[in-house]
Enzyme design. Structure first.
Site, PDB file in Angstrom:
ATOM      1  N   LYS A   1      32.737  48.708  51.734  1.00  0.00           N
ATOM      2  CA  LYS A   1      32.116  49.586  52.727  1.00  0.00           C
ATOM      3  C   LYS A   1      31.039  50.452  52.082  1.00  0.00           C
ATOM      4  O   LYS A   1      31.216  50.962  50.978  1.00  0.00           O
ATOM      5  CB  LYS A   1      33.170  50.470  53.401  1.00  0.00           C
ATOM      6  CG  LYS A   1      34.059  49.655  54.324  1.00  0.00           C
ATOM      7  CD  LYS A   1      35.030  50.538  55.047  1.00  0.00           C
ATOM      8  CE  LYS A   1      35.975  49.698  55.889  1.00  0.00           C
ATOM      9  NZ  LYS A   1      35.326  49.085  57.045  1.00  0.00           N
TER      10      LYS A   1
ATOM     11  N   HIS B   1      44.614  49.061  50.366  1.00  0.00           N
ATOM     12  CA  HIS B   1      43.417  49.804  50.798  1.00  0.00           C
ATOM     13  C   HIS B   1      43.464  51.293  50.434  1.00  0.00           C
ATOM     14  O   HIS B   1      42.537  51.826  49.839  1.00  0.00           O
ATOM     15  CB  HIS B   1      43.221  49.681  52.311  1.00  0.00           C
ATOM     16  CG  HIS B   1      43.185  48.271  52.805  1.00  0.00           C
ATOM     17  ND1 HIS B   1      42.445  47.298  52.175  1.00  0.00           N
ATOM     18  CD2 HIS B   1      43.781  47.654  53.847  1.00  0.00           C
ATOM     19  CE1 HIS B   1      42.598  46.149  52.819  1.00  0.00           C
ATOM     20  NE2 HIS B   1      43.410  46.341  53.835  1.00  0.00           N
TER      21      HIS B   1
ATOM     22  N   ASP C   1      39.260  43.334  48.594  1.00  0.00           N
ATOM     23  CA  ASP C   1      39.772  44.441  49.393  1.00  0.00           C
ATOM     24  C   ASP C   1      38.552  44.965  50.136  1.00  0.00           C
ATOM     25  O   ASP C   1      37.696  45.629  49.547  1.00  0.00           O
ATOM     26  CB  ASP C   1      40.373  45.540  48.506  1.00  0.00           C
ATOM     27  CG  ASP C   1      41.033  46.622  49.356  1.00  0.00           C
ATOM     28  OD1 ASP C   1      40.448  46.999  50.388  1.00  0.00           O
ATOM     29  OD2 ASP C   1      42.128  47.085  49.010  1.00  0.00           O
ATOM     30  N   HIS C   2      38.460  44.630  51.414  1.00  0.00           N
ATOM     31  CA  HIS C   2      37.182  44.871  52.082  1.00  0.00           C
ATOM     32  C   HIS C   2      36.843  46.356  52.202  1.00  0.00           C
ATOM     33  O   HIS C   2      35.702  46.705  52.439  1.00  0.00           O
ATOM     34  CB  HIS C   2      37.111  44.161  53.432  1.00  0.00           C
ATOM     35  CG  HIS C   2      38.055  44.686  54.454  1.00  0.00           C
ATOM     36  ND1 HIS C   2      39.359  44.279  54.529  1.00  0.00           N
ATOM     37  CD2 HIS C   2      37.886  45.590  55.432  1.00  0.00           C
ATOM     38  CE1 HIS C   2      39.938  44.910  55.518  1.00  0.00           C
ATOM     39  NE2 HIS C   2      39.079  45.723  56.084  1.00  0.00           N
TER      40      HIS C   2
ATOM     41  N   ARG D   1      42.099  22.265  58.250  1.00  0.00           N
ATOM     42  CA  ARG D   1      42.915  21.123  58.652  1.00  0.00           C
ATOM     43  C   ARG D   1      42.304  20.262  59.756  1.00  0.00           C
ATOM     44  O   ARG D   1      42.550  19.068  59.810  1.00  0.00           O
ATOM     45  CB  ARG D   1      44.293  21.616  59.087  1.00  0.00           C
ATOM     46  CG  ARG D   1      45.303  21.480  57.982  1.00  0.00           C
ATOM     47  CD  ARG D   1      46.665  21.808  58.445  1.00  0.00           C
ATOM     48  NE  ARG D   1      46.664  22.993  59.314  1.00  0.00           N
ATOM     49  CZ  ARG D   1      47.745  23.664  59.628  1.00  0.00           C
ATOM     50  NH1 ARG D   1      48.905  23.294  59.163  1.00  0.00           N
ATOM     51  NH2 ARG D   1      47.678  24.718  60.405  1.00  0.00           N
TER      52      ARG D   1
ATOM     53  N   LYS E   1      49.483  52.466  63.147  1.00  0.00           N
ATOM     54  CA  LYS E   1      48.967  51.729  64.303  1.00  0.00           C
ATOM     55  C   LYS E   1      49.237  52.511  65.573  1.00  0.00           C
ATOM     56  O   LYS E   1      50.110  53.367  65.615  1.00  0.00           O
ATOM     57  CB  LYS E   1      49.647  50.371  64.387  1.00  0.00           C
ATOM     58  CG  LYS E   1      49.307  49.486  63.202  1.00  0.00           C
ATOM     59  CD  LYS E   1      49.717  48.062  63.438  1.00  0.00           C
ATOM     60  CE  LYS E   1      49.242  47.166  62.326  1.00  0.00           C
ATOM     61  NZ  LYS E   1      47.779  47.023  62.252  1.00  0.00           N
TER      62      LYS E   1
ATOM     63  N   LYS F   1      43.701  39.075  51.191  1.00  0.00           N
ATOM     64  CA  LYS F   1      44.965  39.801  51.186  1.00  0.00           C
ATOM     65  C   LYS F   1      45.952  39.081  52.080  1.00  0.00           C
ATOM     66  O   LYS F   1      45.512  38.334  52.942  1.00  0.00           O
ATOM     67  CB  LYS F   1      44.755  41.241  51.639  1.00  0.00           C
ATOM     68  CG  LYS F   1      44.656  41.427  53.173  1.00  0.00           C
ATOM     69  CD  LYS F   1      44.620  42.865  53.574  1.00  0.00           C
ATOM     70  CE  LYS F   1      45.705  43.203  54.553  1.00  0.00           C
ATOM     71  NZ  LYS F   1      45.542  44.450  55.258  1.00  0.00           N
TER      72      LYS F   1
ATOM     73  N   GLU G   1      44.614  53.455  63.173  1.00  0.00           N
ATOM     74  CA  GLU G   1      44.212  52.351  64.048  1.00  0.00           C
ATOM     75  C   GLU G   1      44.714  52.612  65.457  1.00  0.00           C
ATOM     76  O   GLU G   1      45.740  53.275  65.633  1.00  0.00           O
ATOM     77  CB  GLU G   1      44.835  51.046  63.547  1.00  0.00           C
ATOM     78  CG  GLU G   1      44.395  50.636  62.164  1.00  0.00           C
ATOM     79  CD  GLU G   1      45.050  49.324  61.735  1.00  0.00           C
ATOM     80  OE1 GLU G   1      44.357  48.316  61.681  1.00  0.00           O
ATOM     81  OE2 GLU G   1      46.269  49.331  61.480  1.00  0.00           O
TER      82      GLU G   1
ATOM     83  N   ASP H   1      51.081  46.642  53.916  1.00  0.00           N
ATOM     84  CA  ASP H   1      49.880  46.136  54.570  1.00  0.00           C
ATOM     85  C   ASP H   1      48.659  47.017  54.297  1.00  0.00           C
ATOM     86  O   ASP H   1      47.535  46.529  54.262  1.00  0.00           O
ATOM     87  CB  ASP H   1      50.136  46.058  56.092  1.00  0.00           C
ATOM     88  CG  ASP H   1      49.077  45.234  56.800  1.00  0.00           C
ATOM     89  OD1 ASP H   1      48.747  44.144  56.294  1.00  0.00           O
ATOM     90  OD2 ASP H   1      48.567  45.688  57.851  1.00  0.00           O
TER      91      ASP H   1
HETATM   92  P1  NAD Z   1      44.143  31.742  60.706  1.00  0.00           P
HETATM   93  O1  NAD Z   1      45.551  31.372  60.956  1.00  0.00           O
HETATM   94  O2  NAD Z   1      43.288  32.140  61.857  1.00  0.00           O
HETATM   95  O3  NAD Z   1      43.404  30.529  59.983  1.00  0.00           O
HETATM   96  C1  NAD Z   1      44.028  29.762  58.994  1.00  0.00           C
HETATM   97  C2  NAD Z   1      43.093  28.680  58.513  1.00  0.00           C
HETATM   98  O4  NAD Z   1      43.772  27.956  57.491  1.00  0.00           O
HETATM   99  C3  NAD Z   1      42.671  27.663  59.547  1.00  0.00           C
HETATM  100  O5  NAD Z   1      41.317  27.342  59.334  1.00  0.00           O
HETATM  101  C4  NAD Z   1      43.546  26.442  59.229  1.00  0.00           C
HETATM  102  O6  NAD Z   1      42.959  25.209  59.567  1.00  0.00           O
HETATM  103  C5  NAD Z   1      43.646  26.561  57.744  1.00  0.00           C
HETATM  104  N1  NAD Z   1      44.833  25.901  57.213  1.00  0.00           N
HETATM  105  C6  NAD Z   1      46.134  26.106  57.538  1.00  0.00           C
HETATM  106  N2  NAD Z   1      46.939  25.267  56.830  1.00  0.00           N
HETATM  107  C7  NAD Z   1      46.134  24.520  56.059  1.00  0.00           C
HETATM  108  C8  NAD Z   1      46.336  23.485  55.120  1.00  0.00           C
HETATM  109  N3  NAD Z   1      47.571  23.031  54.818  1.00  0.00           N
HETATM  110  N4  NAD Z   1      45.265  22.949  54.505  1.00  0.00           N
HETATM  111  C9  NAD Z   1      44.022  23.383  54.779  1.00  0.00           C
HETATM  112  N5  NAD Z   1      43.753  24.370  55.651  1.00  0.00           N
HETATM  113  C10 NAD Z   1      44.796  24.911  56.297  1.00  0.00           C
HETATM  114  O7  NAD Z   1      44.172  32.881  59.589  1.00  0.00           O
HETATM  115  P2  NAD Z   1      43.157  34.085  59.381  1.00  0.00           P
HETATM  116  O8  NAD Z   1      43.504  35.191  60.315  1.00  0.00           O
HETATM  117  O9  NAD Z   1      41.760  33.575  59.376  1.00  0.00           O
HETATM  118  O10 NAD Z   1      43.564  34.615  57.928  1.00  0.00           O
HETATM  119  C11 NAD Z   1      43.218  33.924  56.732  1.00  0.00           C
HETATM  120  C12 NAD Z   1      43.571  34.770  55.530  1.00  0.00           C
HETATM  121  O11 NAD Z   1      42.848  35.990  55.575  1.00  0.00           O
HETATM  122  C13 NAD Z   1      45.050  35.196  55.445  1.00  0.00           C
HETATM  123  O12 NAD Z   1      45.416  35.288  54.093  1.00  0.00           O
HETATM  124  C14 NAD Z   1      45.058  36.588  56.048  1.00  0.00           C
HETATM  125  O13 NAD Z   1      46.120  37.361  55.562  1.00  0.00           O
HETATM  126  C15 NAD Z   1      43.727  37.097  55.545  1.00  0.00           C
HETATM  127  N6  NAD Z   1      43.157  38.174  56.360  1.00  0.00           N
HETATM  128  C16 NAD Z   1      42.828  37.966  57.662  1.00  0.00           C
HETATM  129  C17 NAD Z   1      42.273  38.979  58.409  1.00  0.00           C
HETATM  130  C18 NAD Z   1      41.860  38.761  59.840  1.00  0.00           C
HETATM  131  O14 NAD Z   1      41.317  39.699  60.412  1.00  0.00           O
HETATM  132  N7  NAD Z   1      42.089  37.615  60.426  1.00  0.00           N
HETATM  133  C19 NAD Z   1      42.049  40.233  57.822  1.00  0.00           C
HETATM  134  C20 NAD Z   1      42.370  40.418  56.482  1.00  0.00           C
HETATM  135  C21 NAD Z   1      42.926  39.373  55.767  1.00  0.00           C
END
Ligand code: NAD
Length: 478
Positions: free
Chosen positions: A177, A235, A172-173, A46, A326, A143, A211, A230
Site C-alpha cells: 500500500k 498484516h 502481504d499486500h 484446472r 469483521k 497467504k 471490516e 487471518d
Molecule cells: P479460488 O478458489 O477462487 O481459485 C483457485 C484457483 O486454483 C482456480 O483457478 C483453480 O482452477 C485453481 N486450482 C485448484 N486446484 C487446482 C489444481 N489441482 N491444479 C491447478 N489449479 C488448481 O481461490 P482464490 O480466492 O483466488 O485464492 C487463491 C489464493 O489466494 C489462496 O491461497 C487464498 O488464500 C489467497 N488469497 C485470496 C484472496 C482473495 O481475495 N480471493 C485474498 C488474499 C489471499
C-alpha cells in the site's frame, strides 16, 4: 520505467484473486507502459481452456473490475494478445510439459501461486521436477503462509528444497500500500519525526483494521483460522514492525527485514487479560457469526483487540494496541501514533487536553495526517483547536486517490524487478508464528468463548475497557 521482459505464470489464473486483483493490476501496469511488448502472462489452472477461452475470461474480469473509460478497446485487445493459458494439475502430471514448452529462458520468470495453500508445496515440487524454472526464477506465495509455526516451517522447508530464499516472494499486500511505504518515507526521510519516535514522546500506538464484511461464503475457511491467524499474525504484525523497527542502514531487502525480525523477537508474551476476542451477533436471521459457519458452537474469533509490549530501549512502556474484526461499523484501516501531552499547559486546564496524533490511513482514502493544536481563529480569546495537517499530495495523486496503484500491481512489479523489500522473509514469518502460537494455544486450553458484539458496532465492550482502564481511548472507526 518499464521492467525487464517477463513470463508471469499465474497458477490459479481462473480464481477469484486472479480475476479481481492480479489481472486488473497487470492491465493497469500495461497501460502505464511498464510491461515491455515481449512480456506474457500465462494463466494456469484446472479448467480445460485454450488461449481464446481464457482471454475471454480475462476480458470479462477487466470489464468487471476496471472502469469503462479506463480500458480503451484497443488497449484491452493489445493486453489480451499477451495472455496465454495452460490447463494444469498442480498435484498430477497433466499440463506440465505444455507449460515447460511455452516458457522462455531468456526473460524474467515468475510463478504466482494464487491457489489454495495445500498446493504451494506440490507446485514448487513440480516446477523443480519438470525443470520449468530457470535459475533466478521467482515464486510468489499467497497467504496464508502456514497456520502455526510447525506448518510454516514445513512449508519453508519444502519451498527451500527447490528455491533459494532470494527467489521466494511471500506476499502481504498491506506492505504494497502506498501509505505504508509513505510511512517509511515520512519516518526516515525527515528529521522531524525520528527524534520523537520513542518511549519518551509516544504515549501509545493504535493499529486498527476494521471490516464491514462478514464471513459469508468463506465461513468454512475462516472458522478454522479466526482473526488472529487471518489478520494479526501477518498484516497487523507487518504494520507494527514498520512502525517499531530501528532505522535500517539502507532501504534494501535484508536490511529492512532484519530490523522487522528484531521487533517480532522483542515482543513480550501477551497476558490473557490484555486480549479481547469477539464474535458478531445480529438479530436478523442468518446474520450472526455462528449461523454463518458450520460449527454452531464455534469458539473462533471474528474480532480481536490486544495490547502488546515491545521489550527494547526504544519502546519500553509504550503499549501497542491492535484491533481487527469483521462486521464492524465501517471499513477503515489506520495506524495512529499518539504522542504524549505537552509537559505543562501554559493555557490552563480549562482549554482541554490536546495531543498530536500522526494518523496513517491505509483504506479507504489512503493518506497521512498529523493532528496539531492551533488557536481557533477569531476574536474570542485563546481557544485551542486540533486541526489535521494533511501530508498527502492529493493534487499529484488525483482527487480521490484513484491513481494510486493498487498494492498488488506494485508488488507484482517488484517481483519482476527482483526487489524483495516489501515481502516477508521466511524467518520473519516463523518468528511471527512463534509469538502467535502460545496465545492461540492459551485460549483454546482455557476453552474461552469470544464475547458477543453487535453487527455494525466497534466490537465487544471489553475492547473499549482494554483502553479505558489505562485512561486511553480507541479512535473512532469511520
Ligand atoms: P479460488 O478458489 O477462487 O481459485 C483457485 C484457483 O486454483 C482456480 O483457478 C483453480 O482452477 C485453481 N486450482 C485448484 N486446484 C487446482 C489444481 N489441482 N491444479 C491447478 N489449479 C488448481 O481461490 P482464490 O480466492 O483466488 O485464492 C487463491 C489464493 O489466494 C489462496 O491461497 C487464498 O488464500 C489467497 N488469497 C485470496 C484472496 C482473495 O481475495 N480471493 C485474498 C488474499 C489471499
Amino acid at each position: 520505467i518499464p521492467v525487464d521482459p517477463f513470463d508471469l505464470v499465474i497458477f490459479g489464473g481462473t480464481g477469484d484473486l486472479a480475476r479481481r486483483k492480479i489481472l486488473p493490476g497487470l492491465f493497469r501496469r500495461f497501460l502505464a507502459g511498464q510491461m515491455p511488448p515481449e512480456s506474457r502472462v500465462i494463466g494456469a489452472a484446472r479448467s480445460e481452456y485454450g488461449d481464446d477461452e481464457y482471454r475471454a475470461e480475462v476480458k470479462a474480469a477487466l470489464e468487471e473490475f476496471i472502469a469503462k473509460d479506463s480500458r480503451p478497446a484497443k488497449d484491452v485487445k493489445a493486453f489480451l494478445d499477451r495472455i496465454h493459458y495452460v490447463a494444469i494439475d498442480a498435484t498430477g502430471k497433466a499440463g506440465w510439459s505444455d507449460l515447460k514448452k511455452l516458457l522462455r529462458s531468456d526473460v524474467v520468470q515468475a510463478f504466482y501461486f494464487s491457489v489454495a495453500p495445500s498446493l504451494f508445496g506440490p507446485l514448487a515440487e513440480r516446477l523443480h521436477e519438470w525443470k520449468c524454472a530457470v535459475k533466478d526464477a521467482r515464486i510468489v506465495v499467497e497467504k496464508p503462509f502456514g497456520r502455526d509455526l510447525e506448518s510454516a516451517r514445513a512449508l519453508n522447508r519444502t519451498l527451500g528444497d527447490h528455491f533459494d530464499e532470494s527467489q521466494i516472494y511471500r506476499i502481504d499486500h498491506y506492505l504494497g500500500k502506498e501509505t505504508v511505504q509513505n510511512l517509511m518515507a515520512v519516518r526516515f526521510g525527515n528529521m522531524l519525526f525520528e527524534p520523537l519516535w520513542n518511549a519518551q514522546y509516544v504515549d501509545h500506538v493504535q493499529i486498527t483494521v476494521a471490516e464491514t464484511v462478514g464471513v459469508n461464503g468463506r465461513g468454512a475457511y475462516y472458522d478454522k483460522s479466526g482473526a488472529m491467524r487471518d489478520m494479526v499474525q501477518n498484516h497487523l504484525m507487518q504494520l507494527l514492525c514498520l512502525i517499531a523497527m530501528e532505522p535500517p542502514s539502507r532501504f534494501d531487502p535484508d536490511a529492512v527485514r532484519d530490523e522487522k525480525l528484531k521487533v517480532i523477537r522483542a515482543l513480550d508474551p501477551v497476558d490473557k487479560n490484555d486480549i479481547v476476542r469477539g464474535q458478531y451477533v445480529s438479530e436478523e436471521d442468518g446474520e450472526s457469526y455462528l449461523e454463518q459457519v458450520e460449527d454452531p458452537d464455534s469458539l473462533t474469533e471474528s474480532f480481536i483487540a490486544m495490547k502488546l509490549n515491545i521489550s527494547n530501549w526504544r519502546w519500553a512502556g509504550v503499549p501497542f494496541y491492535l484491533r481487527t474484526g469483521k462486521k464492524l461499523k465501517a471499513r477503515a484501516s489506520e495506524i495512529a501514533i499518539v504522542f504524549k501531552d505537552a509537559p505543562h499547559s501554559i493555557f490552563g486546564q480549562e482549554l482541554g487536553r490536546h495531543r498530536n496524533i500522526l494518523a496513517i490511513r491505509l483504506q479507504p482514502n489512503e493518506g497521512i495526517t498529523l493532528g496539531v493544536t492551533i488557536k481557533e481563529p477569531g476574536p474570542g480569546g485563546m481557544r485551542l483547536v486540533d486541526v489535521p495537517l494533511d501530508m498527502t499530495f492529493k493534487d499529484a495523486l488525483g482527487p480521490d486517490g484513484d491513481e494510486i496503484p493498487d498494492a498488488y500491481e506494485r508488488l507484482i512489479m517488484d517481483v519482476i524487478r527482483g526487489n524483495q523489500t516489501l515481502f516477508m522473509r521466511g524467518d520473519e514469518v516463523e518468528a511471527a508464528w512463534a509469538w502467535t502460537d502460545p496465545l492461540i494455544k492459551g485460549w483454546i486450553e482455557r476453552g474461552e468463548r469470544p464475547k458477543s458484539y453487535d453487527v455494525g458496532s466497534t466490537g465487544p465492550e471489553d475492547a473499549a475497557v482494554l483502553m479505558h482502564r489505562e485512561g486511553r481511548k480507541w479512535r473512532d472507526i469511520k
